[in-house]
Enzyme design. Structure first.
Site, PDB file in Angstrom:
ATOM      1  N   GLY A 107       2.380  82.839 127.623  1.00 12.38           N
ATOM      2  CA  GLY A 107       3.193  83.099 128.972  1.00 12.38           C
ATOM      3  C   GLY A 107       3.671  82.163 129.274  1.00 12.38           C
ATOM      4  O   GLY A 107       4.157  81.952 130.129  1.00 12.38           O
ATOM      5  N   SER A 189       2.369  86.981 121.599  1.00 11.33           N
ATOM      6  CA  SER A 189       2.692  87.115 123.382  1.00 11.33           C
ATOM      7  C   SER A 189       4.206  86.382 124.173  1.00 11.33           C
ATOM      8  O   SER A 189       4.538  86.884 123.372  1.00 11.33           O
ATOM      9  CB  SER A 189       0.991  86.471 123.761  1.00 11.33           C
ATOM     10  OG  SER A 189       1.353  86.163 125.026  1.00 11.33           O
ATOM     11  N   ASP A 288      -5.538  96.114 124.480  1.00 12.34           N
ATOM     12  CA  ASP A 288      -4.126  94.942 125.412  1.00 12.34           C
ATOM     13  C   ASP A 288      -3.515  95.379 126.141  1.00 12.34           C
ATOM     14  O   ASP A 288      -2.694  96.147 126.376  1.00 12.34           O
ATOM     15  CB  ASP A 288      -3.006  94.724 124.616  1.00 12.34           C
ATOM     16  CG  ASP A 288      -1.930  93.004 124.449  1.00 12.34           C
ATOM     17  OD1 ASP A 288      -2.268  92.556 125.911  1.00 12.34           O
ATOM     18  OD2 ASP A 288      -0.777  92.976 124.261  1.00 12.34           O
ATOM     19  N   HIS A 318      -5.529  91.546 123.861  1.00 10.27           N
ATOM     20  CA  HIS A 318      -4.356  90.687 123.538  1.00 10.27           C
ATOM     21  C   HIS A 318      -4.675  89.466 123.035  1.00 10.27           C
ATOM     22  O   HIS A 318      -6.400  88.553 123.440  1.00 10.27           O
ATOM     23  CB  HIS A 318      -4.252  89.894 125.251  1.00 10.27           C
ATOM     24  CG  HIS A 318      -3.038  89.091 125.059  1.00 10.27           C
ATOM     25  ND1 HIS A 318      -1.867  89.886 125.014  1.00 10.27           N
ATOM     26  CD2 HIS A 318      -2.085  88.375 125.614  1.00 10.27           C
ATOM     27  CE1 HIS A 318      -0.765  89.452 124.978  1.00 10.27           C
ATOM     28  NE2 HIS A 318      -1.031  88.134 124.842  1.00 10.27           N
TER      29      HIS A 318
END
Length: 343
Positions: A107, A189, A288, A318
């Site tokens: 992230g 990601s 996900d 995920h």
């Protein structure tokens, strides 16, 4: 009574807005049923963040028993960025290997190229696809908000180009064993988000003799203001719960930017550079929370005429490749076929 009802409605609306922006107190976060490590991120008033402990692994260097060798080289000491390079210990004769520039997930806020699970993934992938893998240690938000990570990604591409242009002074593993005409950008990601944006930025650069024939985007991390059905269902997701997803974007995006910013939501405004984007492999799975975003992204690429191979597996979750060796092997197989132009 009407005034009291309106007051309660305003309070509920403020609560919903705070949830959308990820601005929940520690007490509220503690009430989540999810055990995701991402809920342990703590933001401080000085703009920094405390991150959960994650084990790290050292490179193998020249350990004789290693099937895959790895070493660290500096990228930009001023930014404390560096690269971990992986190569098979046994190299093919008279054949240079493709180069995969890899960007880890988290992230934009957590984890490292040295995080044990990403180090292990890169080791396994190096052996499985027979490539040189270059994993970037990039700057993290909120101390370094986007586009800092994109800048580090492009700097990595330019560093690889410099090795190709000056082999006499270049990094020996890359110069001796790398095929600079087959250099791929890959990420998982948020790392896949980085690979996409780095691909757009690199399209405007003169890279020869380096060539970027493809992007490999595994479970790319995108978002937007309006919730998708898969996001709505993810409130208690064990890996990427909704609160953590909101918090990561709030910490990563430029100050004052909303969730439809181009860094987060690529389908809102199609960049002109898209027509020069290399061929893309976009891989996701039904479990996900981001799968609806990934489908929107693929439809946008197809609509704009980009060359795209899309794969959505059943089940999963995920970051599945970090926890499920069978899924990891499946990913490596598709990456190998994509690099060989068999997909």
């Amino acid at each position: 009574m009407k005034e009291e009802k309106r007051k309660r409605e305003r309070e509920r609306e403020r609560e919903r807005e705070r949830e959308r922006m990820g601005d929940l107190s520690s007490e509220e976060k503690a009430s989540s049923k999810s055990t995701s490590i991402l809920l342990q991120i703590v933001e401080h008033s000085d703009g920094s963040a405390s991150r959960p402990f994650v084990p790290i692994s050292a490179p193998s260097d020249d350990r004789p028993d290693a099937a895959v060798l790895s070493k660290d080289v500096p990228l930009n000491p001023a930014h404390n960025t560096w690269l971990r390079i992986y190569r098979p210990s046994v190299l093919p004769h008279a054949t240079n290997l493709p180069i995969v520039i890899y960007f880890h997930g988290g992230g934009f806020v957590v984890f490292s190229a040295a995080s044990t699970f990403y180090h292990g993934l890169c080791e396994a992938m190096t052996g499985a696809i027979s490539a040189l893998v270059v994993s970037l240690e990039y700057r993290l938000a909120p101390e370094h908000r986007l586009p800092a990570a994109y800048e580090d990604a492009v700097e990595t591409v330019l560093w690889i180009r410099s090795q190709a242009r000056d082999p006499a002074a270049g990094e020996p593993w890359l110069v001796r064993h790398g095929d600079f005409s087959r250099c791929f950008l890959m990420g998982s990601s948020s790392g896949a988000n980085m690979a996409y944006h780095a691909g757009l930025l690199a399209a405007a650069l003169e890279l020869l003799p380096l060539r970027l024939p493809g992007l490999i985007l595994h479970q790319p991390y995108f978002g937007g203001v309006e919730r998708t059905p898969s996001e709505i269902r993810s409130e208690d997701d064990p890996i990427l719960p909704l609160q953590a997803n909101d918090t990561l974007w709030r910490l990563a995006l430029p100050k004052g930017a909303g969730r439809d910013h181009e860094f987060c939501n690529p389908v809102v405004a199609v960049p002109p550079e898209l027509r020069h984007l290399p061929r893309c492999l976009v891989k996701g799975c039904e479990g996900d929370p981001l799968v609806d975003r990934q489908r929107e992204f693929v439809r946008m690429l197809e609509r704009e005429g980009a060359s795209v191979v899309a794969r959505v597996d059943e089940g999963g979750f995920h970051s599945v490749e970090l926890l499920d060796p069978i899924r990891a092997e499946s990913l490596f197989a598709e990456v190998r076929r994509f690099i060989c132009n068999d997909l």
